[in-house]
Motif scaffolding. Structure first.
Motif, PDB file in Angstrom:
ATOM      1  N   GLN A 106      50.371  45.894  46.194  1.00 47.60           N
ATOM      2  CA  GLN A 106      50.201  45.908  44.743  1.00 47.60           C
ATOM      3  C   GLN A 106      49.785  44.534  44.228  1.00 47.60           C
ATOM      4  O   GLN A 106      48.849  44.430  43.436  1.00 47.60           O
ATOM      5  CB  GLN A 106      51.498  46.364  44.076  1.00 47.60           C
ATOM      6  N   SER A 107      50.440  43.475  44.673  1.00 49.43           N
ATOM      7  CA  SER A 107      50.096  42.134  44.175  1.00 49.43           C
ATOM      8  C   SER A 107      48.719  41.705  44.675  1.00 49.43           C
ATOM      9  O   SER A 107      48.006  40.985  43.976  1.00 49.43           O
ATOM     10  CB  SER A 107      51.161  41.119  44.581  1.00 49.43           C
ATOM     11  N   THR A 108      48.330  42.146  45.858  1.00 47.92           N
ATOM     12  CA  THR A 108      46.993  41.826  46.375  1.00 47.92           C
ATOM     13  C   THR A 108      45.927  42.483  45.507  1.00 47.92           C
ATOM     14  O   THR A 108      44.927  41.854  45.160  1.00 47.92           O
ATOM     15  CB  THR A 108      46.846  42.305  47.836  1.00 47.92           C
ATOM     16  N   LEU A 109      46.153  43.746  45.146  1.00 45.80           N
ATOM     17  CA  LEU A 109      45.212  44.443  44.261  1.00 45.80           C
ATOM     18  C   LEU A 109      45.137  43.767  42.896  1.00 45.80           C
ATOM     19  O   LEU A 109      44.052  43.599  42.336  1.00 45.80           O
ATOM     20  CB  LEU A 109      45.621  45.904  44.098  1.00 45.80           C
ATOM     21  N   GLU A 110      46.292  43.379  42.362  1.00 41.23           N
ATOM     22  CA  GLU A 110      46.318  42.711  41.059  1.00 41.23           C
ATOM     23  C   GLU A 110      45.580  41.381  41.106  1.00 41.23           C
ATOM     24  O   GLU A 110      44.824  41.049  40.193  1.00 41.23           O
ATOM     25  CB  GLU A 110      47.768  42.497  40.608  1.00 41.23           C
ATOM     26  N   ARG A 111      45.807  40.624  42.172  1.00 39.31           N
ATOM     27  CA  ARG A 111      45.141  39.324  42.321  1.00 39.31           C
ATOM     28  C   ARG A 111      43.628  39.499  42.450  1.00 39.31           C
ATOM     29  O   ARG A 111      42.845  38.788  41.818  1.00 39.31           O
ATOM     30  CB  ARG A 111      45.702  38.598  43.542  1.00 39.31           C
ATOM     31  N   ALA A 112      43.196  40.459  43.282  1.00 31.98           N
ATOM     32  CA  ALA A 112      41.768  40.719  43.456  1.00 31.98           C
ATOM     33  C   ALA A 112      41.129  41.136  42.130  1.00 31.98           C
ATOM     34  O   ALA A 112      40.051  40.656  41.769  1.00 31.98           O
ATOM     35  CB  ALA A 112      41.552  41.803  44.509  1.00 31.98           C
ATOM     36  N   SER A 113      41.806  41.995  41.400  1.00 32.40           N
ATOM     37  CA  SER A 113      41.301  42.437  40.107  1.00 32.40           C
ATOM     38  C   SER A 113      41.200  41.278  39.121  1.00 32.40           C
ATOM     39  O   SER A 113      40.238  41.171  38.367  1.00 32.40           O
ATOM     40  CB  SER A 113      42.202  43.529  39.530  1.00 32.40           C
ATOM     41  N   HIS A 114      42.198  40.418  39.153  1.00 28.63           N
ATOM     42  CA  HIS A 114      42.214  39.256  38.260  1.00 28.63           C
ATOM     43  C   HIS A 114      40.992  38.361  38.509  1.00 28.63           C
ATOM     44  O   HIS A 114      40.311  37.955  37.571  1.00 28.63           O
ATOM     45  CB  HIS A 114      43.515  38.472  38.464  1.00 28.63           C
ATOM     46  N   TRP A 115      40.699  38.077  39.775  1.00 30.94           N
ATOM     47  CA  TRP A 115      39.579  37.189  40.104  1.00 30.94           C
ATOM     48  C   TRP A 115      38.240  37.856  39.814  1.00 30.94           C
ATOM     49  O   TRP A 115      37.297  37.201  39.351  1.00 30.94           O
ATOM     50  CB  TRP A 115      39.670  36.704  41.549  1.00 30.94           C
ATOM     51  N   LEU A 116      38.143  39.150  40.059  1.00 27.83           N
ATOM     52  CA  LEU A 116      36.923  39.872  39.704  1.00 27.83           C
ATOM     53  C   LEU A 116      36.707  39.855  38.190  1.00 27.83           C
ATOM     54  O   LEU A 116      35.581  39.706  37.717  1.00 27.83           O
ATOM     55  CB  LEU A 116      36.974  41.308  40.214  1.00 27.83           C
TER      56      LEU A 116
END
Length: 175
Positions: free
Chosen positions: A2-12
């Motif tokens: 979940q945190s990996t997805l959130e981080r990836a989304s944040h940077w995108l």
């Protein structure tokens, strides 16, 4: 996960906001220069006849990039809530419904990506150029395809976060 997805989304999202901002600044710059040169020509009764060649073309492509990038950057804030249907539902169920709704944006982004990729390939193959400035259309289509892919990817990430994990649409990152 979940945190990996959130981080990836944040940077995108940050990348998309940067692209949207640059495109909007370019759009405003072209518009201001075009209006200023036209006004100058009018003030001098045509003796100063400067103009921005292809300004309409530049503005239209910059608008395309800014809209696609802004949509991709803010996809998690796009939920349309119909209170009559979701009034009695818990926040978790509302978030999961939001995830299902975002799957539609995922499909939209991927369909746009595929179509623009095909258009870019065709434009590159046949040497298609813009009407006024004679800029090759292939890179324009490819850039729009990448931004559409970002829309699809961010929509998919937030659909997963909402539908599977029941996380709220807007994830806070201390901004």
């Amino acid at each position: 996960m979940q945190s990996t997805l959130e981080r990836a989304s944040h940077w995108l999202a940050l990348l998309c906001k940067l692209v949207a901002g640059i495109a909007l600044l370019g759009l405003l710059g072209v518009t201001i220069v075009d209006v200023t040169t036209r006004y100058l020509a009018r003030l001098t009764d045509g003796s100063v006849a400067l103009s921005v060649t292809g300004s309409v073309e530049l503005v239209s492509y910059l608008m395309l990039f800014s809209l696609l990038a802004a949509m991709a950057a803010n996809v998690e804030k796009s939920q349309v809530v119909v209170e009559a249907f979701s009034h009695g539902l818990s926040p978790t169920i509302k978030n999961r419904l939001h995830g299902v709704y975002l799957l539609g944006f995922t499909a939209l982004g991927l369909v746009l990506f595929y179509g623009l990729l095909e258009s870019g390939s065709s434009a590159a193959r046949y040497g298609e150029v813009t009407q006024d400035l004679r800029i090759p259309m292939g890179p324009i289509y490819y850039a729009a395809a990448v931004l559409s892919l970002m829309l699809g990817l961010r929509s998919l990430v937030h659909a997963l976060l909402s539908a599977i994990f029941g996380v709220e649409g807007e994830v806070s990152h201390g901004e």
